[in-house]
Scaffold this motif. Structure first.
Motif, PDB file in Angstrom:
ATOM      1  N   CYS A 235      45.492  44.610  40.805  1.00 55.82           N
ATOM      2  CA  CYS A 235      45.661  44.241  39.262  1.00 55.82           C
ATOM      3  C   CYS A 235      44.828  43.730  39.093  1.00 55.82           C
ATOM      4  O   CYS A 235      44.839  42.140  39.330  1.00 55.82           O
ATOM      5  CB  CYS A 235      47.693  44.112  38.745  1.00 55.82           C
ATOM      6  N   GLU A 237      45.069  41.865  36.296  1.00 60.58           N
ATOM      7  CA  GLU A 237      46.128  40.688  35.914  1.00 60.58           C
ATOM      8  C   GLU A 237      45.970  39.050  36.501  1.00 60.58           C
ATOM      9  O   GLU A 237      46.536  38.347  36.403  1.00 60.58           O
ATOM     10  CB  GLU A 237      46.698  41.333  34.711  1.00 60.58           C
ATOM     11  N   CYS A 238      47.174  39.912  37.561  1.00 58.75           N
ATOM     12  CA  CYS A 238      48.150  38.849  38.074  1.00 58.75           C
ATOM     13  C   CYS A 238      47.477  39.140  40.017  1.00 58.75           C
ATOM     14  O   CYS A 238      47.498  38.300  40.422  1.00 58.75           O
ATOM     15  CB  CYS A 238      49.392  39.464  38.198  1.00 58.75           C
ATOM     16  N   CYS A 252      51.064  48.109  36.976  1.00 62.58           N
ATOM     17  CA  CYS A 252      51.374  47.303  37.509  1.00 62.58           C
ATOM     18  C   CYS A 252      52.690  46.759  38.032  1.00 62.58           C
ATOM     19  O   CYS A 252      53.419  46.242  36.926  1.00 62.58           O
ATOM     20  CB  CYS A 252      50.437  45.465  37.754  1.00 62.58           C
ATOM     21  N   CYS A 255      53.521  43.166  37.129  1.00 64.71           N
ATOM     22  CA  CYS A 255      53.325  41.744  35.987  1.00 64.71           C
ATOM     23  C   CYS A 255      53.306  43.039  34.599  1.00 64.71           C
ATOM     24  O   CYS A 255      53.069  42.907  33.802  1.00 64.71           O
ATOM     25  CB  CYS A 255      52.374  41.161  35.814  1.00 64.71           C
TER      26      CYS A 255
END
Ligand SMILES: [Zn+2]
Length: 321
Positions: A235, A237-238, A252, A255
């Protein structure tokens, strides 16, 4: 003209993929991070000095970045080779920080950063070695050319010091800004043509043909088993691995982020770390896909070269070896 452009070393790309896919607490991580930091700094130093080397473009020089050749059983790599009909020049670029001291007696380079002191193999010796090897390589092609070498210290804040009797350090260690003037001086010194332009063309062709890119296997180099490499789609983002493919999107579970093409990075990582080819089955395992149909659609979209048909199809990475 630039005959060989500088490309980001495969070692850096592969280590980057490895660091992405190793656990944050992996025992080898500090070592890889330290080596990677040095390599990136070195590469950035080379790019910084390339800016000045490019000023030679309008002249008669041919520029090769990262040429790797073989003499008998040994390989040698040249950061930058500048070739003309009159002479050749080896340019070794270094990106040290702090204060560096060229020790004449022991032929070493001593670096002081903050309170610590460290010794390195002298870059003058490294450049001379490349000069010697390339001279021999040319001899094999029945070519004799006068030669020079320079060591460029690319970091402008580095303090350069040397033994008063170290003549070579005074003459050959330069700032990138001095390169053009130095090379113009050599050009006057070696005014006579030793090669015709068609001979120069011929040797260029041979150089490109004989260039052997470095092959590097990150897992083998660091003695890391393949099972330590985290699989799945990461992911963005996280940072968690294990995005799920739902209705044509990567989702994901951690998140809740949604992305479309995150499998591309994962497939590149597979190529960089595990193998230069991949099958549908291996892709399913690596991306945690349950549907071979989705896997083959993702692979088809990437336009990778392949051999074989249907189940036996093997996809190959583009460009990188
Ligand atoms: Zn996430």
């Amino acid at each position: 003209m630039i005959v060989m452009e500088r490309v980001q070393p495969h070692r850096i790309l592969k280590n980057e993929a490895l660091l992405r896919r190793l656990s944050k607490i992996h025992v080898k991580r500090p070592l890889i991070e330290a080596e990677q930091g040095k390599r990136i700094a070195g590469y950035q130093g080379e790019l910084a000095s390339d800016y000045y080397v490019k000023k030679l473009l309008q002249k008669e020089y041919l520029i090769f970045h990262g040429l790797r050749l073989q003499n008998a059983d040994d390989f040698f790599q040249i950061d930058t080779l500048i070739l003309s009909t009159k002479f050749f020049l080896i340019l070794e670029v270094k990106n040290y920080t702090g204060t560096i001291y060229f020790d004449f007696k022991h032929k070493q380079l001593i670096q002081h950063v903050n309170e610590s002191e460290k010794a390195y193999l002298c870059p003058i010796l490294q450049a001379k070695r490349q000069q010697y090897e390339f001279t021999n390589w040319l001899k094999e092609q029945k070519i004799e050319l006068p030669s020079e070498f320079l060591v460029a210290i690319s970091n402008p804040s580095t303090i350069i010091k040397s033994d008063p009797q170290h003549y070579e350090a005074h003459q050959k260690v330069v700032r990138p800004q001095e390169l053009v003037d130095k090379i113009n001086t050599f050009s006057k010194q070696y005014a006579k043509d030793k090669l015709t332009s068609s001979e120069l063309k011929k040797v260029t062709k041979i150089l490109l043909k004989k260039h052997v890119p470095e092959s590097y296997d990150a897992l083998d180099y660091y003695k890391i088993p393949e099972t330590d490499v985290m699989t799945g789609v990461q992911c963005p983002e996280c940072g968690v691995f294990g995005m799920k493919r739902i209705h044509g999107t990567w989702y994901c579970p951690s998140c809740k982020a949604k992305h479309k093409d995150e499998h591309i990075q994962a497939i590149h990582d597979y190529f960089l770390l595990i193998n230069s080819t991949i099958t549908n089955k291996k892709l399913c395992e690596f991306l945690h896909l349950t549907s071979p149909y989705i896997a083959s659609r993702l692979l088809a979209k990437m336009n990778l070269p392949y051999t074989g048909t249907k189940k036996g199809r093997v996809y190959m990475q583009k460009g990188i070896t």
